[in-house]
Motif scaffolding. Structure first.
Motif, PDB file in Angstrom:
ATOM      1  N   ARG A  90       0.852  -1.190   0.000  1.00  0.00           N
ATOM      2  CA  ARG A  90       0.000   0.000   0.000  1.00  0.00           C
ATOM      3  C   ARG A  90       0.890   1.242   0.000  1.00  0.00           C
ATOM      4  O   ARG A  90       1.817   1.342   0.804  1.00  0.00           O
ATOM      5  CB  ARG A  90      -0.917   0.015   1.228  1.00  0.00           C
ATOM      6  N   ILE A  91       0.618   2.175  -0.916  1.00  0.00           N
ATOM      7  CA  ILE A  91       1.432   3.380  -1.029  1.00  0.00           C
ATOM      8  C   ILE A  91       0.757   4.526  -0.290  1.00  0.00           C
ATOM      9  O   ILE A  91      -0.445   4.767  -0.437  1.00  0.00           O
ATOM     10  CB  ILE A  91       1.677   3.747  -2.520  1.00  0.00           C
ATOM     11  N   LEU A  92       1.528   5.215   0.554  1.00  0.00           N
ATOM     12  CA  LEU A  92       1.002   6.319   1.354  1.00  0.00           C
ATOM     13  C   LEU A  92       1.102   7.628   0.572  1.00  0.00           C
ATOM     14  O   LEU A  92       1.740   7.704  -0.480  1.00  0.00           O
ATOM     15  CB  LEU A  92       1.785   6.425   2.662  1.00  0.00           C
ATOM     16  N   ASP A  93       0.479   8.682   1.106  1.00  0.00           N
ATOM     17  CA  ASP A  93       0.518   9.988   0.441  1.00  0.00           C
ATOM     18  C   ASP A  93       1.930  10.539   0.360  1.00  0.00           C
ATOM     19  O   ASP A  93       2.221  11.409  -0.471  1.00  0.00           O
ATOM     20  CB  ASP A  93      -0.378  10.995   1.182  1.00  0.00           C
ATOM     21  N   CYS A  94       2.821  10.070   1.239  1.00  0.00           N
ATOM     22  CA  CYS A  94       4.217  10.529   1.216  1.00  0.00           C
ATOM     23  C   CYS A  94       5.057   9.710   0.241  1.00  0.00           C
ATOM     24  O   CYS A  94       6.267   9.902   0.152  1.00  0.00           O
ATOM     25  CB  CYS A  94       4.815  10.446   2.619  1.00  0.00           C
ATOM     26  N   PHE A  95       4.425   8.742  -0.458  1.00  0.00           N
ATOM     27  CA  PHE A  95       5.059   7.887  -1.463  1.00  0.00           C
ATOM     28  C   PHE A  95       6.018   6.858  -0.850  1.00  0.00           C
ATOM     29  O   PHE A  95       6.891   6.352  -1.534  1.00  0.00           O
ATOM     30  CB  PHE A  95       5.761   8.709  -2.556  1.00  0.00           C
ATOM     31  N   HIS A  96       5.845   6.543   0.428  1.00  0.00           N
ATOM     32  CA  HIS A  96       6.505   5.382   1.015  1.00  0.00           C
ATOM     33  C   HIS A  96       5.519   4.216   0.965  1.00  0.00           C
ATOM     34  O   HIS A  96       4.307   4.415   1.098  1.00  0.00           O
ATOM     35  CB  HIS A  96       6.934   5.654   2.457  1.00  0.00           C
ATOM     36  N   THR A  97       6.043   3.028   0.764  1.00  0.00           N
ATOM     37  CA  THR A  97       5.202   1.849   0.578  1.00  0.00           C
ATOM     38  C   THR A  97       5.510   0.808   1.647  1.00  0.00           C
ATOM     39  O   THR A  97       6.678   0.577   1.984  1.00  0.00           O
ATOM     40  CB  THR A  97       5.429   1.251  -0.828  1.00  0.00           C
ATOM     41  N   PHE A  98       4.429   0.157   2.167  1.00  0.00           N
ATOM     42  CA  PHE A  98       4.564  -0.902   3.166  1.00  0.00           C
ATOM     43  C   PHE A  98       3.504  -1.961   2.896  1.00  0.00           C
ATOM     44  O   PHE A  98       2.499  -1.710   2.208  1.00  0.00           O
ATOM     45  CB  PHE A  98       4.384  -0.349   4.594  1.00  0.00           C
ATOM     46  N   CYS A  99       3.732  -3.155   3.466  1.00  0.00           N
ATOM     47  CA  CYS A  99       2.714  -4.201   3.384  1.00  0.00           C
ATOM     48  C   CYS A  99       1.462  -3.740   4.126  1.00  0.00           C
ATOM     49  O   CYS A  99       1.554  -3.060   5.161  1.00  0.00           O
ATOM     50  CB  CYS A  99       3.213  -5.501   4.006  1.00  0.00           C
ATOM     51  N   CYS A 100       0.304  -4.141   3.644  1.00  0.00           N
ATOM     52  CA  CYS A 100      -0.951  -3.773   4.296  1.00  0.00           C
ATOM     53  C   CYS A 100      -0.985  -4.316   5.725  1.00  0.00           C
ATOM     54  O   CYS A 100      -1.349  -3.606   6.669  1.00  0.00           O
ATOM     55  CB  CYS A 100      -2.130  -4.308   3.480  1.00  0.00           C
ATOM     56  N   GLU A 101      -0.592  -5.568   5.912  1.00  0.00           N
ATOM     57  CA  GLU A 101      -0.603  -6.177   7.244  1.00  0.00           C
ATOM     58  C   GLU A 101       0.373  -5.465   8.175  1.00  0.00           C
ATOM     59  O   GLU A 101       0.075  -5.258   9.364  1.00  0.00           O
ATOM     60  CB  GLU A 101      -0.244  -7.659   7.142  1.00  0.00           C
ATOM     61  N   CYS A 102       1.525  -5.083   7.661  1.00  0.00           N
ATOM     62  CA  CYS A 102       2.503  -4.360   8.485  1.00  0.00           C
ATOM     63  C   CYS A 102       1.944  -3.023   8.952  1.00  0.00           C
ATOM     64  O   CYS A 102       2.167  -2.613  10.102  1.00  0.00           O
ATOM     65  CB  CYS A 102       3.794  -4.138   7.704  1.00  0.00           C
ATOM     66  N   LEU A 103       1.232  -2.328   8.071  1.00  0.00           N
ATOM     67  CA  LEU A 103       0.636  -1.052   8.453  1.00  0.00           C
ATOM     68  C   LEU A 103      -0.459  -1.246   9.490  1.00  0.00           C
ATOM     69  O   LEU A 103      -0.624  -0.422  10.406  1.00  0.00           O
ATOM     70  CB  LEU A 103       0.072  -0.341   7.222  1.00  0.00           C
ATOM     71  N   GLU A 104      -1.214  -2.327   9.380  1.00  0.00           N
ATOM     72  CA  GLU A 104      -2.245  -2.597  10.380  1.00  0.00           C
ATOM     73  C   GLU A 104      -1.627  -2.828  11.750  1.00  0.00           C
ATOM     74  O   GLU A 104      -2.124  -2.341  12.770  1.00  0.00           O
ATOM     75  CB  GLU A 104      -3.082  -3.806   9.946  1.00  0.00           C
ATOM     76  N   LYS A 105      -0.525  -3.575  11.785  1.00  0.00           N
ATOM     77  CA  LYS A 105       0.170  -3.792  13.060  1.00  0.00           C
ATOM     78  C   LYS A 105       0.767  -2.488  13.576  1.00  0.00           C
ATOM     79  O   LYS A 105       0.747  -2.216  14.778  1.00  0.00           O
ATOM     80  CB  LYS A 105       1.262  -4.839  12.881  1.00  0.00           C
ATOM     81  N   HIS A 106       1.288  -1.696  12.661  1.00  0.00           N
ATOM     82  CA  HIS A 106       1.931  -0.437  13.046  1.00  0.00           C
ATOM     83  C   HIS A 106       0.927   0.529  13.667  1.00  0.00           C
ATOM     84  O   HIS A 106       1.275   1.299  14.584  1.00  0.00           O
ATOM     85  CB  HIS A 106       2.576   0.199  11.812  1.00  0.00           C
ATOM     86  N   THR A 107      -0.308   0.540  13.157  1.00  0.00           N
ATOM     87  CA  THR A 107      -1.315   1.488  13.635  1.00  0.00           C
ATOM     88  C   THR A 107      -2.202   0.909  14.722  1.00  0.00           C
ATOM     89  O   THR A 107      -3.096   1.595  15.226  1.00  0.00           O
ATOM     90  CB  THR A 107      -2.205   1.939  12.460  1.00  0.00           C
ATOM     91  N   HIS A 108      -1.973  -0.338  15.108  1.00  0.00           N
ATOM     92  CA  HIS A 108      -2.862  -1.003  16.078  1.00  0.00           C
ATOM     93  C   HIS A 108      -2.885  -0.270  17.414  1.00  0.00           C
ATOM     94  O   HIS A 108      -3.941  -0.089  18.031  1.00  0.00           O
ATOM     95  CB  HIS A 108      -2.414  -2.459  16.289  1.00  0.00           C
ATOM     96  N   ASN A 109      -1.696   0.148  17.865  1.00  0.00           N
ATOM     97  CA  ASN A 109      -1.602   0.812  19.165  1.00  0.00           C
ATOM     98  C   ASN A 109      -1.489   2.336  19.037  1.00  0.00           C
ATOM     99  O   ASN A 109      -1.055   3.008  19.983  1.00  0.00           O
ATOM    100  CB  ASN A 109      -0.394   0.277  19.941  1.00  0.00           C
ATOM    101  N   ALA A 110      -1.820   2.861  17.878  1.00  0.00           N
ATOM    102  CA  ALA A 110      -1.715   4.310  17.665  1.00  0.00           C
ATOM    103  C   ALA A 110      -2.712   5.056  18.540  1.00  0.00           C
ATOM    104  O   ALA A 110      -3.816   4.579  18.808  1.00  0.00           O
ATOM    105  CB  ALA A 110      -1.960   4.640  16.195  1.00  0.00           C
ATOM    106  N   HIS A 111      -2.304   6.238  19.007  1.00  0.00           N
ATOM    107  CA  HIS A 111      -3.179   7.044  19.860  1.00  0.00           C
ATOM    108  C   HIS A 111      -4.384   7.560  19.087  1.00  0.00           C
ATOM    109  O   HIS A 111      -5.473   7.705  19.632  1.00  0.00           O
ATOM    110  CB  HIS A 111      -2.390   8.221  20.438  1.00  0.00           C
TER     111      HIS A 111
END
Length: 655
Positions: free
Chosen positions: A25-46
């Motif tokens: 998945r490509i972000l607005d800043c044009f960095h790309t990550f796996c969808c599952e990785c982003l879900e884990k990354h944002t799981h504990n986001a405030h």
């Protein structure tokens, strides 16, 4: 998960899991990550609305449908699909499955032969799918990524580009009543070509800058190791001295060792912190550049049009992420053996002081700044000779024509159009150094061989304008209707106490008004070559002094306002070597750097802005510079080639 700031040489590796992308998945800043990785990354986001990019920390808005609502990176998916392509792949749709696969749909994850792919792209439910064409002759290479875009309102394919709204539109948007009715528009292919031309210089600038940033990072690590080596050597000397003076000195020894190791830790931590920042910047900028390059090269025309503004804004934000200054010198410890017969143990044992270790210079991404701030476009280029010659004089006659002189010692000058058509040739009875066209159409020609300047009228009739006791060179015509000429008593680029090197002021009637030679105390010039009047009425001169070539900005009273000796804040291939010089109506001063095949851009105060043009265009040894009435920049190089550029400062879009 790993540290996303770590730099990887694999462009298909996710910065979070450090594995090949899975559902990228490509972000607005044009960095790309796996969808599952982003879900884990944002799981504990405030926040459940936004999250910071793991690399550049730009705040990303989470779609209402969650992380899965983020845009898929079809460019990366296309490359991944091509990497797994086999020449034995068969069509997944044909009943017998015997047809060779010609393409693959990224949404359907299916291979198609040519007939099946045609039907697939015509079907309403699949006509907007992303399809890659694969070449059996060149396995694992993408020949084309196809994606048709359709208007959400009219459901028709977008074949135009609305210039005002900067968005793809369909035929009905143009012909029927809609929000685009009456707007200016162009073919989507032309619109995409224009947008690509705006982003490609930024990508190229980043390609040039990334190796410099990587070198800087490597030098930081090397310096850190050098610090450790010095510290280790110093500690060993201290310990050896400690043994010599017996056990009772152990306390002093330990104290000094702790001081050295503490200093090492402090300096190492400082460098390590800076290095991590640079690593993160390198990773961020590298992946942005890669994503942008993939999007521009593989994206459809509609997508390029849609994302161009985002890409431009993103590159601007990337420029702000790059550190502007490096570190001040690191401090290392040195051990000095004490006196054999000191008055106390401290004097006998020895002491430590510090030595500065020069750290590498942080490279400046000048290319990106110029790409962000200026639109530069090569309009024309042409050869004036089949052999190699230096073009040393260009004098625009009108908006689209210029007199050009090439080959030192020549008596011939030629009139060329912008397109490279030779319109006229004039043979004179003098050797030509420089050419100047006056506002009334007269042409002035300086001759270093004959020590004079001649005038050609509208019919090219030749008369002597002024005779000099010195060798005349570069000329410029001022707003005061005066001619300024570089003049020397010798073409040796060193001077002695008897040398005469100056700028001569000459009236409209050919009378010498003044000779600007010194500031009242000190000689100003060594070997003045070319000159031009800037917007303030000051004179900027390229001085060919062997020891230190530079440009000098002076007033007509001989007051030196500025000397520019080249860009010192980042690494260039060779020393600054100025030849031609001009000043435009916006106050910029342009200097031809012969050795680095570049055009320096300076402001009115003589401060370096950046390189407007570099050798990437193919220019070799730029010498002559001139601006025509429309502001087009003419450059003559040492390979008998004339280059004509259109450039302007980019207008900021704050909408």
């Amino acid at each position: 998960m790993g540290d996303p700031s770590e730099v990887s040489s694999d462009p298909l590796m996710c910065g979070l899991c450090h594995k090949r992308y899975n559902d990228p998945r490509i972000l607005d800043c044009f960095h790309t990550f796996c969808c599952e990785c982003l879900e884990k990354h944002t799981h504990n986001a405030h926040s459940k609305v936004t999250f910071p990019c793991p690399i550049c920390h730009l705040e990303i808005t989470i779609p209402k449908t969650g992380i899965k609502g983020l845009k898929q990176n079809y460019y990366v998916r296309a490359i991944l699909a091509s990497a797994t392509y086999s020449t034995n792949c068969k069509c997944d749709t044909c009943k017998e499955n015997e047809q060779q696969a010609h393409s693959r749909c990224l949404e359907c994850n299916s291979n198609f032969c040519k007939p099946c792919n045609t039907r697939h792209m015509k079907a309403n439910e699949t006509r907007d799918h992303h399809v890659i064409e694969l070449s059996p002759q060149e396995a694992k290479s993408i020949t084309k990524l196809t994606h048709r875009s359709f208007c959400e309102k009219h459901k028709e394919e977008t074949v135009y580009y609305c210039i005002l709204c900067e968005t793809p539109i369909c035929k009905d948007c143009v012909t029927k009543v809609s929000e685009h009715k009456g707007h200016r528009y162009k073919n989507i292919v032309e619109g995409a070509k224009e947008k690509r031309s705006k982003v490609k210089p930024m990508i190229q600038s980043m390609h040039e800058y990334l190796p410099c940033l990587q070198d800087y990072l490597n030098e930081l690590h090397s310096t850190k190791k050098l610090l450790a080596d010095y510290a280790e050597e110093t500690v060993n000397e201290i310990k050896s001295r400690c043994k010599y003076l017996q056990q009772e000195l152990q306390k002093i020894c330990n104290s000094l060792v702790e001081g050295v190791e503490g200093k090492l830790k402090t300096e190492s931590n400082r460098i390590e912190t800076h290095a991590k920042t640079i690593e993160n910047t390198l990773r961020s900028v590298s992946t942005i550049t890669k994503s942008a390059e993939e999007a521009i090269n593989l994206g459809s025309d509609s997508e390029v049009v849609l994302m161009c503004q985002k890409l431009q804004n993103r590159f601007k934000h990337a420029d702000k992420e790059i550190p502007q200054v490096g570190l001040h010198p690191a401090v290392s410890s040195n051990f000095h053996v004490g006196e054999s017969h000191g008055s106390n143990l401290e004097e006998m044992f020895g002491s430590c002081d510090t030595t500065e270790i020069k750290l590498p210079m942080l490279p400046i991404p000048w290319g990106l700044r110029i790409a962000l701030n200026f639109d530069v476009q090569l309009m024309y280029n042409f050869k004036v000779a089949n052999h190699i010659d230096t073009i040393h004089a260009i004098a625009p006659l009108s908006e689209k024509e210029a007199w050009i002189c090439h080959g030192w010692g020549t008596q011939e000058m030629n009139l060329y159009s912008r397109e490279g058509e030779k319109l006229r040739t004039v043979k004179l009875d003098i050797q030509i150094d420089d050419i100047l066209t006056k506002p009334n159409g007269d042409i002035l020609v300086s001759s270093y061989d004959d020590k004079k300047i001649i005038k050609l009228d509208g019919d090219l009739k030749q008369t002597d304008f002024v005779h000099l006791d010195l060798y005349p060179g570069g000329m410029t015509y001022t707003k005061r209707n005066e001619l300024l000429v570089c003049a020397v008593d010798s073409y040796v680029t060193t001077r002695n106490s008897r040398s005469r090197r100056m700028i001569i002021r000459i009236s409209e009637a050919g009378k010498i008004i003044d000779m600007i030679e010194d500031d009242g105390f000190t000689a100003i010039f060594t070997a003045p070559y070319r000159l031009h009047e800037n917007m303030l009425g000051d004179i900027v001169v390229s001085d060919r002094e062997e020891a230190e070539v530079h440009t000098t900005t002076i007033t007509l009273d001989g007051f030196v306002k500025n000397k520019y000796t080249g860009q010192k804040d980042y690494r260039v291939k060779k020393p600054f070597n100025p030849f031609g010089i001009v000043s435009d109506k916006h106050g910029h001063v342009l200097v031809a750097d012969w050795s680095n095949h570049a055009i320096h851009l300076l402001d009115l105060s003589g401060q370096f802005i950046g390189f407007l043009i570099t050798e990437n265009y193919g220019i070799r040894g730029p010498n002559a510079l001139a601006l025509d009435k429309e502001g087009y920049l003419w450059i003559g190089d040492t390979k008998s080639t004339v280059w004509i550029f259109k450039y302007s400062r980019r207008v900021e879009n704050n909408t």
